[in-house]
Design an enzyme around this catalytic site. Sequence first.
Site: not given
Ligand code: BG6
Length: 475
Positions: A46, A171, A209, A228, A233
């Site tokens: 922006r 991802h 985590e 989340d 994932h």
């Molecule tokens: C993200 C989540 O998609 O993945 C986060 O929103 C999480 O909360 C993260 O910490 C974990 O990704 P990675 O690659 O660090 O395992």
Amino acid sequence: IPVDPFDLVLFGATGDLAQRKILPGLYHRFEVGQMPEEARIVATGRREMDDATFRDHVRSAMKEFAPEVKAEVLGRFLERVEYVAVDARGDYGWCRLAGSLRPDVVRAFYLSVGPSLFQGIAQRLHDHGLATPDSRIVVEKPFGHDLASARALNEGLRTSFEEHQIYRIDHYLGKETVQNLMALRFANSLFEPLWNATHIDHVQITVAETVGIEGREAYYDQSGAMRDMVQNHLVQLLCLIAMEPPSKFAPNAVRDEKVKVIEALDPVEPGDIARGQYRPERGDDGYLDHVGNPDSRTESFIALKVRVANWRWAGVPFYLRTGKRLRARESEIAVVFRDPPHTIFPNVGHLRGNILVIRLQPDEGITLSTTIKDPGPGGFRLADVSLDMSFAEALGADARAQDAYERLVMDVIRGDQTLFMRGDEVEAAWAWVDPVIKGWEDGRDRPSPYDQGSSGPEEALMLMHRDGRRWRQIG
Ligand code: BG6
């Protein structure tokens, strides 16, 4: 092998994800020659700023997130980066953006922005004639908050783009070890004959985590671990373990099989879920302090027992767990085989089944626990020993932990959707998750407190214990 020349338009280029992952990822692909010299990154945001100022931003982001970059290469990389101020919500900047794009190269629009902007940007790309029949649009999670919002997002994107142009990023699918799961299952003949309810007792999927929810409190408190992490994932990991062999390694062949798994998931019974919230500890705030809401019922930890109701997996539970502020950062999938049916060795008692562990992070690799004879001339004793393969050791320095985004962005340019979620896949996952969340919203249960640095709440352990099984240790 270099990809074709491209113009990548990056919306939200000054945002956290772009600076932390996307731009460093592109740099690394440039350094190895995969991003060609003729490629360009058109960053948008922006704020009004000239190219030089934006490049300075990138330079300092690189210092922080990719300190290993080479100054000379970075200089050449930054020459490929331009900046155009565009108002994603209005009409400002679009014509200039249109004028800056080349007609004869691959064109990709990366929406590294909140989902509320997806449809508006897609529409404007269309209205201003920027979207060509071959251009690609990339979107990030959260892809919806529930089934209805995911459907609305899909419909919004599809008014301007066809499904084959839409790249929905999860991802985890870009992680090297996650892709290796497919190689392990479908490039080896050893595992597939055993990959079913006859031989497998259960599967454990853990994404633990140590981080909390720093800096994302508002988003996280609206989401929780189920939305989340599990909806995307963990479900993706489960699919890769449970899916039937696709006929070929091609986008729709793979995604068709994944959708079938999601559609085969039984509804989760409330008794098969354990939720937790990390509690305050030694001067460190707990979850409720972090979100500033003492009444929050959002979970920072979840464990679930999931059933895939089909012929292959009948009776094999999949135990999933993920949480914040746990003992270690450790993600793995453990495929636990059935115990040998009979012991021929005297005095050794019960023999335990082999466990195939796929370590996703850190220290990516594969371990197979086996039972051997304890060496030596003494009695015939048995010992548990692991066949251990670490990717870093096996593949050498080239196995540099490549970030998922490097792979995924290059796949967008190549036009390969295999590692991206299809619209129906996302919707199917929400359709499975929604009733669970609705049950929590309608009920009164609160997540149980758990200690920071632990493996989660007691209930998660019970989920396994009552089935006569145990979680593998975290950390
Ligand atoms: C993200 C989540 O998609 O993945 C986060 O929103 C999480 O909360 C993260 O910490 C974990 O990704 P990675 O690659 O660090 O395992």
